[in-house]
Design a protein around this motif. Structure first.
Motif, PDB file in Angstrom:
ATOM      1  N   MET A   1       0.823  -1.196   0.000  1.00 48.42           N
ATOM      2  CA  MET A   1       0.000   0.000   0.000  1.00 48.42           C
ATOM      3  C   MET A   1       0.866   1.259   0.000  1.00 48.42           C
ATOM      4  O   MET A   1       0.848   2.007  -0.948  1.00 48.42           O
ATOM      5  N   PHE A   2       1.614   1.517   1.072  1.00 44.71           N
ATOM      6  CA  PHE A   2       2.496   2.683   1.156  1.00 44.71           C
ATOM      7  C   PHE A   2       3.922   2.188   1.338  1.00 44.71           C
ATOM      8  O   PHE A   2       4.608   2.545   2.284  1.00 44.71           O
ATOM      9  N   LYS A   3       4.369   1.328   0.452  1.00 46.28           N
ATOM     10  CA  LYS A   3       5.639   0.620   0.594  1.00 46.28           C
ATOM     11  C   LYS A   3       6.838   1.542   0.774  1.00 46.28           C
ATOM     12  O   LYS A   3       7.766   1.214   1.476  1.00 46.28           O
ATOM     13  N   LYS A   4       6.843   2.715   0.169  1.00 41.72           N
ATOM     14  CA  LYS A   4       8.020   3.577   0.214  1.00 41.72           C
ATOM     15  C   LYS A   4       8.253   4.228   1.572  1.00 41.72           C
ATOM     16  O   LYS A   4       9.361   4.598   1.879  1.00 41.72           O
ATOM     17  N   VAL A   5       7.226   4.373   2.379  1.00 39.54           N
ATOM     18  CA  VAL A   5       7.398   5.002   3.698  1.00 39.54           C
ATOM     19  C   VAL A   5       6.961   4.109   4.846  1.00 39.54           C
ATOM     20  O   VAL A   5       7.224   4.401   5.996  1.00 39.54           O
ATOM     21  N   GLY A   6       6.286   3.031   4.540  1.00 38.86           N
ATOM     22  CA  GLY A   6       5.769   2.142   5.572  1.00 38.86           C
ATOM     23  C   GLY A   6       6.852   1.314   6.231  1.00 38.86           C
ATOM     24  O   GLY A   6       8.016   1.331   5.829  1.00 38.86           O
ATOM     25  N   PRO A   7       6.491   0.573   7.258  1.00 41.55           N
ATOM     26  CA  PRO A   7       7.454  -0.242   8.008  1.00 41.55           C
ATOM     27  C   PRO A   7       7.997  -1.400   7.174  1.00 41.55           C
ATOM     28  O   PRO A   7       7.343  -1.862   6.239  1.00 41.55           O
ATOM     29  N   THR A   8       9.181  -1.849   7.552  1.00 45.19           N
ATOM     30  CA  THR A   8       9.772  -3.007   6.886  1.00 45.19           C
ATOM     31  C   THR A   8       9.474  -4.286   7.655  1.00 45.19           C
ATOM     32  O   THR A   8       9.645  -5.377   7.124  1.00 45.19           O
ATOM     33  N   TYR A   9       9.025  -4.155   8.915  1.00 42.82           N
ATOM     34  CA  TYR A   9       8.718  -5.321   9.741  1.00 42.82           C
ATOM     35  C   TYR A   9       7.672  -4.938  10.770  1.00 42.82           C
ATOM     36  O   TYR A   9       7.770  -3.875  11.383  1.00 42.82           O
ATOM     37  N   VAL A  10       6.684  -5.797  10.969  1.00 42.51           N
ATOM     38  CA  VAL A  10       5.641  -5.590  11.980  1.00 42.51           C
ATOM     39  C   VAL A  10       5.323  -6.936  12.625  1.00 42.51           C
ATOM     40  O   VAL A  10       5.106  -7.921  11.924  1.00 42.51           O
ATOM     41  N   LYS A  11       5.304  -6.972  13.948  1.00 41.01           N
ATOM     42  CA  LYS A  11       4.908  -8.178  14.673  1.00 41.01           C
ATOM     43  C   LYS A  11       4.006  -7.762  15.822  1.00 41.01           C
ATOM     44  O   LYS A  11       4.334  -6.870  16.595  1.00 41.01           O
ATOM     45  N   VAL A  12       2.870  -8.441  15.949  1.00 41.10           N
ATOM     46  CA  VAL A  12       1.912  -8.170  17.014  1.00 41.10           C
ATOM     47  C   VAL A  12       1.628  -9.480  17.743  1.00 41.10           C
ATOM     48  O   VAL A  12       1.258 -10.468  17.124  1.00 41.10           O
ATOM     49  N   THR A  13       1.837  -9.466  19.057  1.00 44.34           N
ATOM     50  CA  THR A  13       1.447 -10.595  19.898  1.00 44.34           C
ATOM     51  C   THR A  13       0.534 -10.049  20.990  1.00 44.34           C
ATOM     52  O   THR A  13       0.357  -8.839  21.112  1.00 44.34           O
ATOM     53  N   THR A  14      -0.017 -10.914  21.804  1.00 38.96           N
ATOM     54  CA  THR A  14      -0.869 -10.442  22.896  1.00 38.96           C
ATOM     55  C   THR A  14      -0.059  -9.727  23.968  1.00 38.96           C
ATOM     56  O   THR A  14      -0.605  -8.920  24.715  1.00 38.96           O
ATOM     57  N   LYS A  15       1.260  -9.974  24.025  1.00 44.26           N
ATOM     58  CA  LYS A  15       2.108  -9.353  25.046  1.00 44.26           C
ATOM     59  C   LYS A  15       2.850  -8.107  24.566  1.00 44.26           C
ATOM     60  O   LYS A  15       3.115  -7.199  25.346  1.00 44.26           O
ATOM     61  N   TYR A  16       3.237  -8.073  23.279  1.00 39.42           N
ATOM     62  CA  TYR A  16       4.008  -6.933  22.780  1.00 39.42           C
ATOM     63  C   TYR A  16       3.737  -6.662  21.307  1.00 39.42           C
ATOM     64  O   TYR A  16       3.186  -7.498  20.595  1.00 39.42           O
ATOM     65  N   VAL A  17       4.140  -5.444  20.874  1.00 35.67           N
ATOM     66  CA  VAL A  17       4.115  -5.051  19.464  1.00 35.67           C
ATOM     67  C   VAL A  17       5.533  -4.632  19.104  1.00 35.67           C
ATOM     68  O   VAL A  17       6.217  -3.975  19.892  1.00 35.67           O
ATOM     69  N   LEU A  18       5.982  -5.015  17.925  1.00 34.07           N
ATOM     70  CA  LEU A  18       7.360  -4.776  17.487  1.00 34.07           C
ATOM     71  C   LEU A  18       7.343  -4.332  16.043  1.00 34.07           C
ATOM     72  O   LEU A  18       6.599  -4.891  15.229  1.00 34.07           O
ATOM     73  N   THR A  19       8.142  -3.345  15.718  1.00 32.79           N
ATOM     74  CA  THR A  19       8.212  -2.887  14.333  1.00 32.79           C
ATOM     75  C   THR A  19       9.560  -2.265  14.012  1.00 32.79           C
ATOM     76  O   THR A  19      10.256  -1.777  14.895  1.00 32.79           O
ATOM     77  N   THR A  20       9.888  -2.291  12.754  1.00 29.04           N
ATOM     78  CA  THR A  20      10.967  -1.480  12.207  1.00 29.04           C
ATOM     79  C   THR A  20      10.261  -0.520  11.264  1.00 29.04           C
ATOM     80  O   THR A  20       9.743  -0.930  10.220  1.00 29.04           O
ATOM     81  N   GLY A  21      10.174   0.732  11.687  1.00 32.62           N
ATOM     82  CA  GLY A  21       9.404   1.710  10.927  1.00 32.62           C
ATOM     83  C   GLY A  21       9.924   3.120  11.119  1.00 32.62           C
ATOM     84  O   GLY A  21      10.963   3.337  11.743  1.00 32.62           O
ATOM     85  N   ARG A  22       9.180   4.047  10.580  1.00 26.99           N
ATOM     86  CA  ARG A  22       9.538   5.472  10.644  1.00 26.99           C
ATOM     87  C   ARG A  22       8.635   6.211  11.621  1.00 26.99           C
ATOM     88  O   ARG A  22       7.473   5.865  11.798  1.00 26.99           O
TER      89      ARG A  22
END
Length: 91
Positions: A1-22
Motif C-alpha cells: 500500500m504505502f511501501k516507500k514510507v511504511g514499516p519493513t517489519y511488523v509483529k503483534v502478539t498479545t504481550k508486545y508489538v514490534l516494528t521497524t518503521g519510521r
C-alpha cells in the motif's frame, strides 16, 4: 500500500508489538528507520492485547491503534497522535 514510507517489519502478539518503521509524530527529528518494541497495552483503555497495526493515507508510516478506544500511537516513540497531554506506550 504505502511501501516507500511504511514499516519493513511488523509483529503483534498479545504481550508486545514490534516494528521497524519510521516516526510519524516528529519526536525523533529524523525520518530514518528505527526498531521499537512496546507492551501491547493501551494507557487509555487500560487493556492488554488491544493494539493492532494500521496504515492509511493520513499516516502512511503506519501506527499502533487501540481496538477498544481508537487511540493511535507512533510506531517508533509510542507517543499518541494528539497535540496536548499525549500518553505513551510502555516499553
Amino acid at each position: 500500500m504505502f511501501k516507500k514510507v511504511g514499516p519493513t517489519y511488523v509483529k503483534v502478539t498479545t504481550k508486545y508489538v514490534l516494528t521497524t518503521g519510521r516516526c510519524s509524530c516528529g519526536k525523533t527529528g529524523s525520518y530514518k528507520y528505527y526498531t521499537s518494541k512496546f507492551k501491547n497495552y493501551c494507557p487509555y483503555s487500560k487493556k492488554t492485547g488491544v493494539l493492532k497495526f494500521e496504515q492509511n493515507p493520513t499516516c502512511p508510516e503506519g501506527m499502533w491503534v487501540c481496538t477498544r478506544c481508537d487511540a493511535d500511537f507512533c510506531l517508533v516513540t509510542g507517543k499518541e497522535h494528539v497535540k496536548y497531554r499525549a500518553k505513551y506506550l510502555k516499553k
